[in-house]
Design an enzyme around this catalytic site. Structure first.
Site, PDB file in Angstrom:
ATOM      1  N   PRO A   1       0.848  -1.189   0.000  1.00 17.86           N
ATOM      2  CA  PRO A   1       0.000   0.000   0.000  1.00 17.86           C
ATOM      3  C   PRO A   1       0.887   1.243   0.000  1.00 17.86           C
ATOM      4  CG  PRO A   1       0.056  -0.993   2.176  1.00 17.86           C
ATOM      5  CD  PRO A   1       0.759  -1.942   1.252  1.00 17.86           C
ATOM      6  N   HIS A   2       0.534   2.224  -0.788  1.00 20.78           N
ATOM      7  CA  HIS A   2       1.358   3.428  -0.786  1.00 20.78           C
ATOM      8  C   HIS A   2       0.525   4.668  -1.031  1.00 20.78           C
ATOM      9  CE1 HIS A   2       1.500   1.500  -4.776  1.00 20.78           C
ATOM     10  NE2 HIS A   2       1.361   2.725  -5.255  1.00 20.78           N
ATOM     11  N   GLY A   3       1.010   5.788  -0.515  1.00 25.35           N
ATOM     12  CA  GLY A   3       0.274   7.027  -0.694  1.00 25.35           C
ATOM     13  C   GLY A   3       1.212   8.216  -0.764  1.00 25.35           C
TER      14      GLY A   3
END
Lengths: 448, 148
Positions: free
Chosen positions: B62-64
């Site tokens: 997951p990345h943001g």
């Protein structure tokens, strides 16, 4: 055996590199020579040279974003999604050996995973995704202008006038050219952009609306590809292709085709519809309202919408409410309202960008800015257009049935003071929006 | 530093994808990688909504990108067979959460993330991370594989 690959993903942080690694590893396992170009957030790394491409046996494109593919013409090219490369790189290498030879970049093979998603849809989505910000920025600026009073923008030199200029000629003026330009860009890469955008402006000038813009974009993309294919210049002159030949001939061919082929039918449709409406004015008010709502929602800025709107404004007499104008505005408010509602209720049917645009659509719909619905209709015309037309038609018919009238030509909720029978009017718009939202929920497919 | 010993969480019992993302984001706040949890969680979930970052092989990334991220970071969390709607349908047991500031000028950490992504495709690397007994051992492995 020498294999080349290009990997790219939208964020460019992880998947690009994972796919690159998966492909390299699978190729090395088979004893192939391999080189992978990565197009991530670091930029282009390990770029494939002409020499590489010349010597390659086949090429794998694992890209979820557009990458330049001109350079691979004449090679076996397999195009897949990034995720497929991560999942099964070995399988890809097998498939790629039998991949079709790329003729020109329009004929590149499509991602195998996206069977329902043909190239037509991909080009369309490219245009739509670039268009959305223009629609939202333009629409909100106009809505704010209306908040100062529905006709406040008519006083030159005032803030509402500036807001209207920014939103109207700025955002909405660019909307269709951007749509057309980036459809062409998706088809023909960079050379497509200028003919596409210019074609989009021409589509606006001939009153062809966003549907005309879509035609202009596809036309420009294929015309540019044809120019690239059929106009062969000696090597010494090839430099003038992208700066002179393609922009000039591409734009002229597209623009003139639009003017000569599409222009007169557009004007004819507009006139025929206007005459047809005039003929109806004596008949059933409810049928007239239904038709007006249907037409307002149909091509949003195209010849049919314009005819309906002009018909509505023509019935306005200073100081008196018009039932026709009320039906026209109701039909025009429903598409963005219904779509906005649908994005809230049926989240699965819309991609993330559409969900955001959906919220803005509630504001745009409330302000009678029908154009908010255009990106949705352009992205999925077969399912969205019937939904918004049904909702628009119901709102138009109910508005007539309730005997609602409107005394001004635009403004949405900012002009409710000029509406007679507000309750009936609000019910008409609410019912229409609800029908549009429910139909969208039923007709549209889940996004993956 | 992109990864430090305190950016490693072992044996998290939460079974829900979103709860894990929230748990890791709170940890990122605790160790001062972000200034606020919610905007970062939203950025990650938004990205997750486009399509799952469960890349297969039991791994999720997951990345943001968000302006609440102080500087680029990676958090590692070992979890217990969580459904992440992965590409290959398998459950996830290792989560690498990546945060990047909205306005990012340096390419350095992006290169490290690219490197990490590449190494994740190696079975040996993944097995080593799975079998590690404590945070120090994970750090050793990351050093050995030249990620830090």
């Amino acid at each position: 055996m020498k294999v080349l690959a290009v990997t790219a993903c939208p964020t460019g942080i992880a998947h690009t590199y994972m796919a690159a690694e998966a492909i390299s590893e699978a190729a090395q396992k088979k004893g192939y020579e391999v080189k992978v170009e990565t197009r991530g957030s670091v930029g282009v790394e390990n770029e494939l040279s002409h020499e590489d491409i010349k010597n390659a046996d086949f090429i794998v494109l694992a890209c979820d974003t557009a990458v330049p593919t001109d350079r691979f013409v004449g090679k076996k090219v397999l195009s897949v999604s990034v995720s497929e490369a991560i999942k099964d790189a070995e399988g890809l290498l097998l498939k790629a050996q039998n991949a079709p030879v790329m003729k020109s970049q329009t004929q590149s093979s499509e991602p195998e995973e996206n069977k329902g998603q043909n190239s037509f849809y991909k080009h369309l989505m490219s245009g739509v995704s670039f268009m959305i910000p223009f629609v939202v920025a333009g629409g909100i600026a106009i809505a704010i202008s209306f908040a100062f009073g529905y006709d406040a923008f008519q006083t030159p030199g005032t803030l509402p006038a500036y807001l209207m200029a920014i939103g109207g000629s700025g955002g909405f003026g660019l909307m269709v050219p951007i749509l057309a330009g980036y459809i062409a860009y998706s088809i023909a890469d960079r050379p497509g952009l200028a003919p596409g955008m210019i074609g989009g402006v021409v589509a606006g000038q001939i009153g062809a609306g966003f549907l005309g813009g879509m035609v202009a974009g596809f036309l420009a993309g294929y015309v540019v590809n044809a120019i690239k294919k059929y106009i062969k210049l000696p090597k010494s002159l090839q430099g003038i292709m992208p700066v002179l030949i393609i922009p000039v001939f591409g734009s002229l061919i597209v623009g003139l085709l639009l003017f000569y082929v599409l222009g007169s039918p557009m004007a004819a449709i507009n006139k025929a519809v206007a005459d047809f409406l005039m003929g109806l004015s004596g008949g059933s008010a409810i049928v007239l309202g239904l038709l007006l709502g249907l037409m307002m929602a149909f091509d949003m800025g195209g010849p049919i919408n314009k005819a309906a709107y002009a018909f509505g404004t023509a019935t306005l007499v200073a100081g008196q409410g018009s039932a026709v104008m009320a039906a026209v505005m109701a039909g025009g408010m429903v598409p963005p309202l219904g779509i906005g509602l649908a994005t809230l209720v049926f989240k699965k049917k819309f991609i993330a960008a559409e969900q955001e645009a959906g919220k803005a659509n509630l504001v745009l719909g409330a302000s009678f800015i029908t154009e908010g619905a255009i990106p949705f209709a352009a992205a999925d015309p077969l399912h969205v257009m019937p939904s918004i037309m049904a909702g628009g038609a119901l709102a138009g018919a109910l508005s007539m049935a309730f005997g609602a009238t409107l005394a001004v030509p635009h403004g949405g909720i900012f002009v409710l003071f000029a509406v007679e029978n507000i309750i009936g009017y609000v019910i008409a718009i609410g019912a229409g929006s609800l029908v549009t939202a429910v139909l969208l929920g039923v007709l549209k497919k889940d996004v993956a | 530093m992109l990864i430090t010993k305190e950016s490693i969480l072992l044996d998290c019992a939460i079974k829900d994808k979103e709860q894990i993302i929230r748990r890791m984001a709170s940890h990122a706040l605790q160790i001062n990688r972000i200034t606020d949890v919610e905007p970062f969680v939203q950025a990650v979930l938004h990205r997750e909504g486009e399509f799952s970052t469960g890349v297969g092989y039991g791994i999720a990334i997951p990345h943001g990108k968000s302006n609440v991220v102080r500087e680029a970071f990676v958090l590692f969390c070992r979890v217990d067979h969580v459904d992440w709607s992965s590409l290959d349908g398998t459950d996830v047991d290792m989560v690498f959460m990546i945060g990047v500031p909205e306005m990012d000028t340096s390419n350095e950490h992006l290169k490290i993330l690219a490197l990490l992504s590449r190494k994740l495709m190696k079975d040996e690397f993944r097995q080593a991370l799975r079998n590690a007994l404590h945070e120090d051992e994970i750090m050793e492995i990351l050093k050995k594989w030249e990620i830090i």
